[in-house]
Design an enzyme around this catalytic site. Structure first.
Site, PDB file in Angstrom:
ATOM      1  N   VAL A  59       0.850  -1.207   0.000  1.00 20.06           N
ATOM      2  CA  VAL A  59       0.000   0.000   0.000  1.00 20.06           C
ATOM      3  C   VAL A  59       0.882   1.252   0.000  1.00 20.06           C
ATOM      4  O   VAL A  59       0.679   2.183  -0.797  1.00 20.06           O
ATOM      5  CB  VAL A  59      -0.952  -0.002   1.236  1.00 20.06           C
ATOM      6  N   ARG A  70      -7.526  -4.640  19.442  1.00 16.76           N
ATOM      7  CA  ARG A  70      -8.991  -4.705  19.430  1.00 16.76           C
ATOM      8  C   ARG A  70      -9.455  -3.456  20.157  1.00 16.76           C
ATOM      9  O   ARG A  70      -8.831  -3.020  21.129  1.00 16.76           O
ATOM     10  CB  ARG A  70      -9.453  -6.000  20.103  1.00 16.76           C
ATOM     11  N   CYS A  71     -10.509  -2.828  19.685  1.00 11.64           N
ATOM     12  CA  CYS A  71     -10.900  -1.522  20.213  1.00 11.64           C
ATOM     13  C   CYS A  71     -12.410  -1.451  20.427  1.00 11.64           C
ATOM     14  O   CYS A  71     -13.172  -1.329  19.467  1.00 11.64           O
ATOM     15  CB  CYS A  71     -10.433  -0.451  19.221  1.00 11.64           C
ATOM     16  N   MET A 129      -5.904 -24.122  14.801  1.00 11.55           N
ATOM     17  CA  MET A 129      -6.878 -23.033  14.889  1.00 11.55           C
ATOM     18  C   MET A 129      -8.033 -23.252  13.909  1.00 11.55           C
ATOM     19  O   MET A 129      -7.875 -23.910  12.884  1.00 11.55           O
ATOM     20  CB  MET A 129      -6.202 -21.695  14.634  1.00 11.55           C
ATOM     21  N   ILE A 187      -5.420 -15.913   9.307  1.00 14.01           N
ATOM     22  CA  ILE A 187      -4.943 -17.247   8.925  1.00 14.01           C
ATOM     23  C   ILE A 187      -6.103 -18.229   8.710  1.00 14.01           C
ATOM     24  O   ILE A 187      -5.913 -19.278   8.120  1.00 14.01           O
ATOM     25  CB  ILE A 187      -3.965 -17.838   9.981  1.00 14.01           C
ATOM     26  N   ASP A 188      -7.291 -17.867   9.186  1.00  9.86           N
ATOM     27  CA  ASP A 188      -8.412 -18.822   9.136  1.00  9.86           C
ATOM     28  C   ASP A 188      -9.002 -19.048   7.745  1.00  9.86           C
ATOM     29  O   ASP A 188      -9.734 -20.007   7.535  1.00  9.86           O
ATOM     30  CB  ASP A 188      -9.550 -18.347  10.061  1.00  9.86           C
ATOM     31  N   ARG A 220       2.602 -44.177  18.698  1.00  9.55           N
ATOM     32  CA  ARG A 220       1.591 -43.400  19.406  1.00  9.55           C
ATOM     33  C   ARG A 220       0.538 -42.804  18.463  1.00  9.55           C
ATOM     34  O   ARG A 220       0.773 -42.652  17.263  1.00  9.55           O
ATOM     35  CB  ARG A 220       2.252 -42.231  20.143  1.00  9.55           C
ATOM     36  N   SER A 224     -12.956  -6.348  11.639  1.00  9.66           N
ATOM     37  CA  SER A 224     -12.369  -5.070  11.196  1.00  9.66           C
ATOM     38  C   SER A 224     -13.138  -4.510  10.010  1.00  9.66           C
ATOM     39  O   SER A 224     -13.325  -3.294   9.892  1.00  9.66           O
ATOM     40  CB  SER A 224     -10.906  -5.275  10.803  1.00  9.66           C
ATOM     41  N   GLN A 252       0.912 -20.786  15.206  1.00  6.76           N
ATOM     42  CA  GLN A 252       0.325 -20.853  13.861  1.00  6.76           C
ATOM     43  C   GLN A 252       0.195 -19.481  13.208  1.00  6.76           C
ATOM     44  O   GLN A 252       0.066 -19.362  12.003  1.00  6.76           O
ATOM     45  CB  GLN A 252      -1.073 -21.488  13.915  1.00  6.76           C
ATOM     46  N   ARG A 285      -1.423 -39.116  22.806  1.00 10.88           N
ATOM     47  CA  ARG A 285      -0.861 -37.841  23.254  1.00 10.88           C
ATOM     48  C   ARG A 285      -1.613 -36.705  22.571  1.00 10.88           C
ATOM     49  O   ARG A 285      -2.217 -36.903  21.513  1.00 10.88           O
ATOM     50  CB  ARG A 285       0.623 -37.738  22.879  1.00 10.88           C
TER      51      ARG A 285
HETATM   52  P1  ADP Z   1     -10.935  -9.417  13.152  1.00 11.58           P
HETATM   53  O1  ADP Z   1     -10.816  -8.214  12.273  1.00 11.58           O
HETATM   54  O2  ADP Z   1      -9.671 -10.216  13.166  1.00 11.58           O
HETATM   55  O3  ADP Z   1     -12.177 -10.233  12.843  1.00 11.58           O
HETATM   56  P2  ADP Z   1     -12.215  -8.358  15.586  1.00 11.58           P
HETATM   57  O4  ADP Z   1     -13.489  -9.085  15.367  1.00 11.58           O
HETATM   58  O5  ADP Z   1     -11.658  -8.337  16.963  1.00 11.58           O
HETATM   59  O6  ADP Z   1     -11.031  -8.899  14.675  1.00 11.58           O
HETATM   60  O7  ADP Z   1     -12.419  -6.837  15.121  1.00 11.58           O
HETATM   61  C1  ADP Z   1     -11.359  -5.918  15.198  1.00 11.58           C
HETATM   62  C2  ADP Z   1     -11.890  -4.571  15.600  1.00 11.58           C
HETATM   63  O8  ADP Z   1     -12.839  -4.099  14.629  1.00 11.58           O
HETATM   64  C3  ADP Z   1     -12.675  -4.542  16.925  1.00 11.58           C
HETATM   65  O9  ADP Z   1     -11.838  -4.503  18.053  1.00 11.58           O
HETATM   66  C4  ADP Z   1     -13.472  -3.263  16.760  1.00 11.58           C
HETATM   67  O10 ADP Z   1     -12.689  -2.140  17.048  1.00 11.58           O
HETATM   68  C5  ADP Z   1     -13.807  -3.272  15.261  1.00 11.58           C
HETATM   69  N1  ADP Z   1     -15.157  -3.841  15.067  1.00 11.58           N
HETATM   70  C6  ADP Z   1     -15.520  -5.135  14.997  1.00 11.58           C
HETATM   71  N2  ADP Z   1     -16.854  -5.282  14.855  1.00 11.58           N
HETATM   72  C7  ADP Z   1     -17.359  -4.022  14.863  1.00 11.58           C
HETATM   73  C8  ADP Z   1     -18.681  -3.473  14.779  1.00 11.58           C
HETATM   74  N3  ADP Z   1     -19.766  -4.253  14.655  1.00 11.58           N
HETATM   75  N4  ADP Z   1     -18.800  -2.126  14.832  1.00 11.58           N
HETATM   76  C9  ADP Z   1     -17.721  -1.314  14.945  1.00 11.58           C
HETATM   77  N5  ADP Z   1     -16.463  -1.778  15.042  1.00 11.58           N
HETATM   78  C10 ADP Z   1     -16.277  -3.105  14.999  1.00 11.58           C
END
Ligand code: ADP
Length: 328
Positions: free
Chosen positions: A27, A76-77, A174, A131-132, A167, A109, A260, A252
């Site tokens: 980017v 995460r936010c 994951m 990675i999923d 074994r 995200s 991963q 085991r």
């Molecule tokens: P991933 O992107 O790996 O699926 P997350 O599900 O934790 O990871 O999402 C990452 C970030 O995206 C969250 O911590 C949040 O800040 C934002 N996010 C996720 N879902 C929403 C939502 N429905 N509305 C607003 N922000 C969101």
């Protein structure tokens, strides 16, 4: 929007994956090539809210294509899930003269980006980094190929010790909702059975398959189990179950866990990231928005983010059949 985008921000968000750095680099370099300003946002949406921004030029991304993780950090936010949080983020972007952003992350995200776009009409583009491999609209997400190589390498090592002691190993990989890693790595590493969320094979079948394997003279067995498999038992419960029903087996368990997600990205992921980054920037400059860059049949394609977040890529039933045949 065409012609109006002069500054693009890029960030990584949610779970990290190998190849994110290669995508950041792409980017940033595409912006430099097309003479558009570029800004990096640290710690995903959290950094956006806090204005944790750094200007980037082509030299800012030297020597990162081979690095795992993300140099921009991920986070995460919860605040971004609120209208107030997103308003703060918008104000920060406007204050920094940012006209559009590229988010590298998973479906969470993308959901955040979609809402942000709806609320503020702010142009956004997504690059799938997880990675999923669970995102609709792309055959491969960034990091999936690297994770598969990591898992196969780990299982190869486990097999060495498994066959030295006759074994049976349950190897947990994951995949809470999807079994792409388990199925592909299972075939790649020659597992006896693969337990995935998409298919409930039943415990009876597992026992039958293990009995057959013992009878046919195999010296070791590997069963790959996705975290979200449908047997209703975790790997440790599976071990107990098999030991109580088939005492001939010395069982085991190995849980591969976060290893991963790490490591230097494979060539495939680096090339994919480079292609996706170019497309993301070019598409924004064409005036398009709210799209995710994906790859289907080796073509770089665009899917509306609204569709990408709706579904998962389906498990490959032909590969399940191949896996069955290979365990004969
Ligand atoms: P991933 O992107 O790996 O699926 P997350 O599900 O934790 O990871 O999402 C990452 C970030 O995206 C969250 O911590 C949040 O800040 C934002 N996010 C996720 N879902 C929403 C939502 N429905 N509305 C607003 N922000 C969101």
């Amino acid at each position: 929007m065409a012609g109006k985008i002069k500054k693009i921000a890029v960030f990584t968000s949610g779970g990290d994956s190998p190849g994110m750095n290669a995508a950041i680099r792409s980017v940033v370099r595409t912006c430099a090539y097309l003479k558009v300003e570029c800004l990096a946002i640290y710690r995903g949406y959290q950094g956006m809210i806090e204005g944790d921004f750094v200007p980037m030029d082509a030299r800012s991304v030297n020597n990162i294509i081979n690095k795992g993780g993300t140099i921009l950090k991920s986070a995460r936010c919860d605040e971004f899930r609120t209208k107030e949080g997103r308003q703060k983020a918008y104000d920060q972007l406007v204050a920094a003269d940012v006209d559009a952003f590229v988010v590298i992350g998973g479906d969470g995200s993308f959901r955040g980006a979609q809402i942000f776009n709806e609320e503020f009409g702010f142009p956004v583009m997504g690059i799938p980094g997880t990675i999923d491999n669970d995102i609709f609209g792309t055959r491969f997400t960034l990091g999936f190929d690297t994770a598969l190589n990591t898992v196969v390498e780990a299982i190869d090592k486990i097999r060495d010790t498994a066959s030295s002691h006759n074994r049976l190993f349950f190897v947990e990989v994951m995949g809470r909702d999807v079994g792409h890693i388990a199925l592909n790595a299972g075939v790649g590493a020659g597992a006896e059975e693969v337990l995935i969320p998409e298919l409930d094979l039943g415990l009876e079948r597992l026992l039958e398959s293990l009995k057959r394997s013992k009878k046919s003279g195999k010296s070791s067995s590997i069963v790959v189990v996705a975290e979200g498999d449908k047997t209703g038992k975790n790997v440790f419960e599976l071990k107990e179950y098999v030991e109580s029903h088939l005492p001939i087996y010395d069982v085991r368990v190995s849980v591969l866990g976060h290893m991963q997600r790490g490591g230097s990205p494979s060539c495939f992921d680096r090339v994919l990231a480079s292609r996706m980054g170019v497309k993301a920037v070019e598409t924004l400059l064409e005036g398009k928005s709210n799209l995710m860059v994906g790859i289907i049949d080796n073509e770089i394609v665009l899917t509306p983010i609204s569709e990408a977040i709706k579904g998962h890529t389906k498990i490959d039933h032909e590969l399940i059949r191949v896996s069955d045949i290979m365990t004969t």
